[in-house]
Scaffold this active site. Structure first.
Site, PDB file in Angstrom:
ATOM      1  N   GLU A  59       0.821  -1.206   0.000  1.00 47.90           N
ATOM      2  CA  GLU A  59       0.000   0.000   0.000  1.00 47.90           C
ATOM      3  C   GLU A  59       0.859   1.261   0.000  1.00 47.90           C
ATOM      4  OE1 GLU A  59      -3.361   0.591  -0.240  1.00 47.90           O
ATOM      5  OE2 GLU A  59      -3.415  -1.510  -0.815  1.00 47.90           O
ATOM      6  N   CYS A 214     -13.045   2.574 -14.892  1.00 47.53           N
ATOM      7  CA  CYS A 214     -13.291   3.958 -14.491  1.00 47.53           C
ATOM      8  C   CYS A 214     -11.981   4.745 -14.442  1.00 47.53           C
ATOM      9  CB  CYS A 214     -13.994   4.008 -13.137  1.00 47.53           C
ATOM     10  SG  CYS A 214     -14.797   5.593 -12.771  1.00 47.53           S
ATOM     11  N   CYS A 224     -18.805  -0.837 -17.286  1.00 44.48           N
ATOM     12  CA  CYS A 224     -18.798  -0.614 -15.845  1.00 44.48           C
ATOM     13  C   CYS A 224     -20.057  -1.188 -15.197  1.00 44.48           C
ATOM     14  CB  CYS A 224     -18.696   0.877 -15.543  1.00 44.48           C
ATOM     15  SG  CYS A 224     -18.735   1.263 -13.771  1.00 44.48           S
ATOM     16  N   CYS A 230     -24.624   5.567 -12.363  1.00 43.50           N
ATOM     17  CA  CYS A 230     -23.595   6.608 -12.370  1.00 43.50           C
ATOM     18  C   CYS A 230     -24.147   7.898 -12.977  1.00 43.50           C
ATOM     19  CB  CYS A 230     -22.373   6.140 -13.149  1.00 43.50           C
ATOM     20  SG  CYS A 230     -21.068   7.377 -13.264  1.00 43.50           S
TER      21      CYS A 230
END
Length: 360
Positions: A59, A214, A224, A230
């Site tokens: 991360e 996206c 998507c 959306c």
């Protein structure tokens, strides 16, 4: 809700209502998890034996850096530092050496400090609670949530750049997400729509969705799983969201570096302070250019907040540099040993090019 009403809906209204007529959290999670089963990434190195330490390192490396760039660095780093204890006990110079090329070196320094803190305070075991993880140097709210959800399945929300992009488009969130008000709205959205079960796969799916269908410049909206909900897609505003950071002129700074060698051919180097630009890395000394200097070369480099225009010179020093008392910040180094030191990437590239040209 009518199309005209949807097209004019504001982030404040969305934040206040969380209206199921937009999309319910249950439906949202179901569609995102279905996307993960079909398209999600499941074979990344840190997904194999996903301990908190392994996920944590990934991360941190993935901040400001693409997955394909991180993978080879991650593998080498984990081979050398396979545990929190190994990382904590390593000298910072070696940690920075394994980090060079990834940039944003404060990340590596924070990793090292974190590892030492975990050894001192938690006997080498990664802390359990969100508050404890957030208290560690360099670990913010989203990174803490990712570590706990991806390694332990904890129901903790995340908000990295990919997730911000997905949420900004789906809910038509106005404003640049670097602003505190916008960030607050996005955090409320991600905490509302992150499920309490299957949180790890859901969070991974949100990151994968933002990195694939996206994406920033060429979203594949037709593929998507959230396109029917959306608002940016429905109203043809995908390219407008998320709102971009207000443009600001980036200044250019000029700096002169000294490249000089002693009679034995060694190069004079200085270790930069532990904090700030290129913190803790070896570098050429900074000097004021004199009239009797010789230009060795030039290079450019762009940081987040400014452009660096650098010139490298050789010039006599007053008093002459004949002997340097070896210490932790200033020393002569053999050219053949430069690869063993941690350098900023532009300095390393310049030195490699200079000495390769000298040999030819």
């Amino acid at each position: 809700m009518s199309a005209s009403r949807q097209s004019s809906i504001s982030s404040s209204e969305i934040k206040a209502s969380r209206s199921p007529s937009l999309v319910s959290p249950k439906v949202f999670a179901r569609k995102v998890l279905a996307f993960y089963q079909k398209h999600g990434r499941k074979d990344l190195p840190w997904q194999k034996n996903p301990t908190p330490y392994r996920v944590w390192v990934s991360e941190v490396m993935l901040q400001q850096t693409q997955v394909k760039t991180v993978i080879p660095y991650y593998r080498k780093f984990m081979q050398r530092f396979p545990s929190i204890k190994a990382l904590a006990e390593a000298p910072i110079d070696e940690v920075l050496h394994y980090w060079q090329g990834l940039g944003y070196y404060s990340r590596a320094r924070n990793l090292h400090r974190c590892a030492q803190t975990i050894v001192e305070q938690w006997k080498g075991r990664f802390p359990n609670t969100l508050a404890e993880v957030e208290s560690l140097p360099g670990i913010g709210r989203s990174t803490a949530g990712a570590i706990l959800s991806l390694s332990r399945g904890e129901p903790t929300a995340i908000l990295d750049g990919n997730v911000k992009r997905v949420l900004s488009r789906v809910f038509l969130v106005d404003g640049w997400y670097g602003q505190s008000k916008v960030a607050k709205t996005l955090w409320e959205l991600t905490e509302t729509y992150t499920p309490k079960e299957n949180t790890g796969p859901f969070n991974q799916a949100m990151m994968d969705l933002g990195a694939s269908f996206c994406s920033r410049s060429k979203p594949q909206c037709d593929m998507c799983p959230l396109n029917s909900h959306c608002l940016a897609f429905i109203h043809g505003k995908t390219q407008e969201y998320p709102h971009k950071k207000p443009k600001k002129d980036i200044p250019t700074k000029k700096q002169t570096y000294l490249l000089t060698q002693n009679p034995g051919g060694q190069v004079l180097l200085v270790k930069r302070p532990p904090s700030g630009i290129w913190g803790g890395l070896w570098c050429l000394p900074e000097v004021n250019r004199s009239n009797d200097s010789t230009l060795v070369g030039e290079f450019k480099h762009t940081f987040t907040h400014f452009h660096l225009l650098a010139e490298v010179v050789d010039q006599p020093q007053q008093p002459p540099i004949e002997k340097v008392e070896e210490n932790e910040t200033l020393a002569w180094h053999n050219v053949a040993q430069l690869d063993e030191l941690a350098f900023p990437t532009p300095i390393r590239k310049f030195l490699n090019a200079h000495f390769q040209q000298s040999e030819s």
